[in-house]
Design a protein around this motif. Structure first.
Motif, PDB file in Angstrom:
ATOM      1  N   VAL A  86      33.042 -65.521  92.705  1.00 41.47           N
ATOM      2  CA  VAL A  86      32.044 -64.451  92.699  1.00 41.47           C
ATOM      3  C   VAL A  86      31.840 -63.967  91.272  1.00 41.47           C
ATOM      4  CG1 VAL A  86      31.474 -62.137  93.541  1.00 41.47           C
ATOM      5  CG2 VAL A  86      32.807 -63.697  94.984  1.00 41.47           C
ATOM      6  N   TYR A  87      30.593 -63.914  90.834  1.00 39.25           N
ATOM      7  CA  TYR A  87      30.261 -63.339  89.536  1.00 39.25           C
ATOM      8  C   TYR A  87      30.035 -61.839  89.708  1.00 39.25           C
ATOM      9  CZ  TYR A  87      29.421 -67.926  87.420  1.00 39.25           C
ATOM     10  OH  TYR A  87      29.558 -69.194  86.921  1.00 39.25           O
ATOM     11  N   CYS A  88      30.458 -61.056  88.713  1.00 40.50           N
ATOM     12  CA  CYS A  88      30.317 -59.603  88.795  1.00 40.50           C
ATOM     13  C   CYS A  88      30.072 -59.027  87.404  1.00 40.50           C
ATOM     14  CB  CYS A  88      31.591 -58.992  89.387  1.00 40.50           C
ATOM     15  SG  CYS A  88      31.602 -57.193  89.446  1.00 40.50           S
ATOM     16  N   ARG A  89      29.092 -58.154  87.313  1.00 37.88           N
ATOM     17  CA  ARG A  89      28.915 -57.343  86.112  1.00 37.88           C
ATOM     18  C   ARG A  89      29.414 -55.951  86.492  1.00 37.88           C
ATOM     19  NH1 ARG A  89      25.571 -56.517  81.256  1.00 37.88           N
ATOM     20  NH2 ARG A  89      25.364 -54.275  80.986  1.00 37.88           N
ATOM     21  N   ALA A  90      30.378 -55.478  85.744  1.00 41.90           N
ATOM     22  CA  ALA A  90      30.986 -54.184  86.054  1.00 41.90           C
ATOM     23  C   ALA A  90      30.833 -53.252  84.869  1.00 41.90           C
ATOM     24  CB  ALA A  90      32.460 -54.359  86.397  1.00 41.90           C
ATOM     25  N   GLU A  91      30.634 -51.990  85.161  1.00 41.21           N
ATOM     26  CA  GLU A  91      30.560 -50.956  84.133  1.00 41.21           C
ATOM     27  C   GLU A  91      31.538 -49.859  84.513  1.00 41.21           C
ATOM     28  OE1 GLU A  91      26.622 -49.788  83.000  1.00 41.21           O
ATOM     29  OE2 GLU A  91      25.810 -51.799  83.348  1.00 41.21           O
ATOM     30  N   HIS A  92      32.249 -49.338  83.490  1.00 44.98           N
ATOM     31  CA  HIS A  92      33.290 -48.337  83.728  1.00 44.98           C
ATOM     32  C   HIS A  92      33.187 -47.213  82.696  1.00 44.98           C
ATOM     33  CE1 HIS A  92      34.942 -52.178  85.185  1.00 44.98           C
ATOM     34  NE2 HIS A  92      35.545 -51.461  86.106  1.00 44.98           N
ATOM     35  N   GLU A  93      33.336 -46.003  83.169  1.00 45.13           N
ATOM     36  CA  GLU A  93      33.444 -44.844  82.287  1.00 45.13           C
ATOM     37  C   GLU A  93      34.922 -44.656  81.961  1.00 45.13           C
ATOM     38  OE1 GLU A  93      31.877 -40.268  82.318  1.00 45.13           O
ATOM     39  OE2 GLU A  93      32.641 -41.106  84.188  1.00 45.13           O
ATOM     40  N   VAL A  94      35.260 -44.839  80.684  1.00 48.74           N
ATOM     41  CA  VAL A  94      36.645 -44.719  80.238  1.00 48.74           C
ATOM     42  C   VAL A  94      36.657 -43.672  79.125  1.00 48.74           C
ATOM     43  CG1 VAL A  94      38.666 -45.919  79.347  1.00 48.74           C
ATOM     44  CG2 VAL A  94      37.017 -47.157  80.766  1.00 48.74           C
ATOM     45  N   GLY A  95      36.998 -42.448  79.489  1.00 45.72           N
ATOM     46  CA  GLY A  95      36.939 -41.363  78.502  1.00 45.72           C
ATOM     47  C   GLY A  95      35.515 -41.232  77.984  1.00 45.72           C
ATOM     48  N   ASP A  96      35.355 -41.332  76.659  1.00 48.01           N
ATOM     49  CA  ASP A  96      34.032 -41.238  76.041  1.00 48.01           C
ATOM     50  C   ASP A  96      33.354 -42.600  75.906  1.00 48.01           C
ATOM     51  OD1 ASP A  96      34.283 -38.500  75.775  1.00 48.01           O
ATOM     52  OD2 ASP A  96      35.148 -38.637  73.766  1.00 48.01           O
ATOM     53  N   SER A  97      33.984 -43.645  76.392  1.00 48.42           N
ATOM     54  CA  SER A  97      33.425 -44.991  76.281  1.00 48.42           C
ATOM     55  C   SER A  97      32.774 -45.420  77.586  1.00 48.42           C
ATOM     56  CB  SER A  97      34.523 -46.004  75.937  1.00 48.42           C
ATOM     57  OG  SER A  97      35.077 -45.726  74.675  1.00 48.42           O
ATOM     58  N   TRP A  98      31.812 -46.334  77.466  1.00 45.94           N
ATOM     59  CA  TRP A  98      31.178 -46.961  78.625  1.00 45.94           C
ATOM     60  C   TRP A  98      31.416 -48.453  78.488  1.00 45.94           C
ATOM     61  CZ3 TRP A  98      29.568 -44.531  82.823  1.00 45.94           C
ATOM     62  CH2 TRP A  98      28.884 -45.276  83.794  1.00 45.94           C
ATOM     63  N   VAL A  99      32.370 -48.971  79.250  1.00 48.63           N
ATOM     64  CA  VAL A  99      32.806 -50.350  79.126  1.00 48.63           C
ATOM     65  C   VAL A  99      32.019 -51.251  80.079  1.00 48.63           C
ATOM     66  CG1 VAL A  99      34.765 -51.928  79.328  1.00 48.63           C
ATOM     67  CG2 VAL A  99      35.116 -49.613  78.431  1.00 48.63           C
ATOM     68  N   VAL A 100      31.417 -52.274  79.496  1.00 47.62           N
ATOM     69  CA  VAL A 100      30.675 -53.272  80.269  1.00 47.62           C
ATOM     70  C   VAL A 100      31.526 -54.536  80.327  1.00 47.62           C
ATOM     71  CG1 VAL A 100      28.579 -54.666  80.375  1.00 47.62           C
ATOM     72  CG2 VAL A 100      28.471 -52.313  79.528  1.00 47.62           C
ATOM     73  N   MET A 101      31.628 -55.118  81.519  1.00 49.51           N
ATOM     74  CA  MET A 101      32.441 -56.317  81.696  1.00 49.51           C
ATOM     75  C   MET A 101      31.646 -57.374  82.450  1.00 49.51           C
ATOM     76  SD  MET A 101      36.049 -54.686  82.981  1.00 49.51           S
ATOM     77  CE  MET A 101      36.978 -56.193  82.717  1.00 49.51           C
ATOM     78  N   MET A 102      31.928 -58.620  82.132  1.00 55.06           N
ATOM     79  CA  MET A 102      31.479 -59.743  82.952  1.00 55.06           C
ATOM     80  C   MET A 102      32.743 -60.387  83.505  1.00 55.06           C
ATOM     81  SD  MET A 102      28.265 -59.870  83.384  1.00 55.06           S
ATOM     82  CE  MET A 102      28.222 -61.416  84.259  1.00 55.06           C
ATOM     83  N   ILE A 103      32.766 -60.540  84.814  1.00 56.46           N
ATOM     84  CA  ILE A 103      33.961 -60.951  85.538  1.00 56.46           C
ATOM     85  C   ILE A 103      33.603 -62.079  86.502  1.00 56.46           C
ATOM     86  CG2 ILE A 103      35.693 -60.165  87.222  1.00 56.46           C
ATOM     87  CD1 ILE A 103      35.042 -57.268  86.272  1.00 56.46           C
TER      88      ILE A 103
END
Length: 170
Positions: A86-103
């Motif tokens: 399964v392909y997934c694009r994930a976004e996460h709020e980590v403190g003041d950062s906005w982390v984008v991931m491809m998984i």
């Protein structure tokens, strides 16, 4: 493809979507119900209670998350076992950062009492980076508060190494 295989494909596809929704809504009871009862958690823990405890710790490391499910390849092995990617694009709020991931999730599925569930789910990261940064370079997995590391993908594919040979490995 038989009607039974088509039905299995759709049920398994929905399993991935339900996983994303449960993670993003922090619905731990719904999340662990997507896995077989004796799911292995880490090296030496088993069961949905252990899985709920693990997810509770992981999901508290970031605030808002958005998991968008994309391509999903499913291989039906027999009436009760299947595997998939399964392909997934994930976004996460980590403190003041906005982390984008491809998984990619490398999954094993099992049909129990007529219902498809996850037997195992392995996360493989292409990249994870603050949305204001480029993921280019050898250390593509960049998570706030953690040293950058080499991402699992694309090097986890044997075909990647065969294609590039000694010219490039990541």
């Amino acid at each position: 493809m038989s009607a039974q295989d088509l039905s299995a494909h759709e049920e398994i596809r929905q399993l991935g979507c339900r996983y994303a929704e449960a993670v993003d809504s922090r619905d731990l009871p719904a999340l662990v119900e997507l896995f077989v009862e004796d799911v292995q958690v880490g090296r030496d823990k088993f069961g949905r209670d252990a899985l709920a405890e693990w997810f509770d710790g992981v999901l508290r490391t970031f605030g808002v998350s958005i998991h968008f499910i994309g391509n999903h390849r499913i291989t039906i092995e027999n009436d009760t076992h299947a595997s998939g990617v399964v392909y997934c694009r994930a976004e996460h709020e980590v403190g003041d950062s906005w982390v984008v991931m491809m998984i990619q999730y490398w999954d094993s599925y099992e049909r129990v009492d007529g219902q498809w569930l996850f037997r195992r789910r392995r996360e493989k990261v292409w990249y994870g980076t603050d949305a204001t940064q480029s993921p280019a370079g050898p250390l593509k997995d960049r998570w706030p508060g953690r040293d950058p590391v080499e991402a699992a993908l694309p090097a986890a594919w044997p075909s990647w190494h065969s294609f590039w040979g000694d010219a490039q490995s990541s």
